[in-house]
Structure formats: C-alpha cells, structure tokens
Design an enzyme around this catalytic site. Sequence first.
Site, PDB file in Angstrom:
ATOM      1  N   SER A 140      24.959 -13.798 -14.655  1.00 12.35           N
ATOM      2  CA  SER A 140      24.429 -14.851 -13.825  1.00 12.35           C
ATOM      3  C   SER A 140      25.096 -16.101 -13.882  1.00 12.35           C
ATOM      4  CB  SER A 140      22.960 -15.040 -14.323  1.00 12.35           C
ATOM      5  OG  SER A 140      22.294 -16.240 -13.560  1.00 12.35           O
ATOM      6  N   TYR A 153      15.709 -15.918 -20.879  1.00 12.18           N
ATOM      7  CA  TYR A 153      16.762 -15.211 -19.888  1.00 12.18           C
ATOM      8  C   TYR A 153      18.040 -15.608 -19.804  1.00 12.18           C
ATOM      9  CZ  TYR A 153      18.482 -14.273 -15.199  1.00 12.18           C
ATOM     10  OH  TYR A 153      19.334 -14.007 -14.257  1.00 12.18           O
TER      11      TYR A 153
END
Length: 264
Positions: A140, A153
């Site tokens: 990401s 996360y």
Amino acid sequence: MANTSKGQLAVVTGASSGIGYELAREFAEHGFDLIIAAEDGGIVEARQAFEGLGVKVESVQVDLAKADGVEKLWERVKGRNVDAVAINAGVGVGGEFKTTDLDRELNIVDLNCRSVVHLAKRAVQQMTAQGHGRILITSSIASTMPGAFEAVYAASKAFDQSLAQALREELKDSGITVTSLMPGPTDTNFFHRAGMDDTKVGAGKKDGADQVAKQGFEALMAGKDHVVAGSWKNNIQAGAAKILSEPVKAKIHAGMAAPGSGKE
C-alpha cells in the site's frame, strides 16, 4: 465462451471483491486458470463469473488469518505447476490506538503479515522446485509513512513492502520475480470495514479497483519490483515520502485518517 485456458495457473487471495476480484479477472482474461480464495461466501459467485471467461476456476472459502486456512488453500496447489501467486487478502482498522479493538488489530497482524509470510514461503518453495514463477504482494502507499489513526494497518503494509523487496533480491537469479503492488485509496469496501467512512481519506475520491489491478497485473508480468498504482497523486505521495521526515509524514497521515476529519 470457448475455453481460452493456456494451461497457466494463478492463485489469488482476497478474490471475492475489490482489488483481489479485479486481479483474478485480469488473470482469467489473459487465459490463466484460477484458484481463488476468500473468507466470505462471495468467492463462489466470483468463481462463477470467472468461469464465464472460459477458464477453469476453483474457489476456496477459507480464513487465511489462521495457519490451517493457508494450508487448506495450499493443499489445492500442491503437485501442480503454479505460474503466479497474488497475495492480496488484507484488512484494516481505523481509529485511535488507545480505543481500537485489540482482537481486530491482532487479526490485521495475522492476515496482513503472518499469512503473507506463510503463503509466500509455500509459493517460493514450490516455485524454486519448478524453476520459475511470479509473486505479487499487495502492499500500500500507506507502507511509506507512519499511519497515525491507522497505526497497525500501515505498519503491516510496511512489513509487506519490506518482505517483498527482500524476497525479490534473494530470488533474483532463480527465475522467480516478486512484485509489490502499492495502491492508494481505492474504491472498495476497505474503508467501511475499517470504520473510516467519516475520515478525509474514507470520504475522498478514490481510484477504481479495476485500474489498480490492471497496473498490478502488468507490473507483475513485466517482472517489475513494484508499482505505485492508481492516480498520479499516489506517485507524488510516494516520492514525497522519500524526503519527508517520519514525524511530518505521521502528521500528514493523521490529517487524512483522524476520526471525523471527513466532516470538516
């Protein structure tokens, strides 16, 4: 539609929706047979959709956050030539670390980190025996900064990014390539599931999952080390992350991910 299978096999996790679904569709449209996995029952509908593209598809409904779930998936692969593995399944949780649910965050670690290592180990070992293969790990853009209000996360995606780059170096002369896919905010169910609908990033404009998957697939097939997928803004953000300090990046992320920031 006539069967267009070329005898190549791809394994895709998190394939019932979002980026994983679109990655599986890319493989199917390019003639790959599929083994697709997800925790929810939507994986059966996904299988039916991909079979309509003329390839052979097997679906596995399994919780990859558990070790036996990864092994159950890999049992379908053992003894077969696997050309590509897209390790995509992931989950997030937003909010203040002092109040977020511990069990949900430990599940992030189990799915986004532990299962990635487990599945990558199985894939690398089998591909080494074969002498070829391609691995895509969905990281990401969040991997480039401390993710305030999304702390676990973002840390998990930094782990995935580091793992992908390390494995690529180790395997550079083996016939196996490892590519990391680095999306920015993408139009999936991710932010809703993470409880981030009221944040600036959750409420803001997002890239299409089909665009992200297409760029990821093309980077994988080209043997690239990584791709920052989606809009040009993501590439600017990734570039800026190389020169900004960690405290500055954490503050920027906090402005995007703080609860209620999307209502300001």
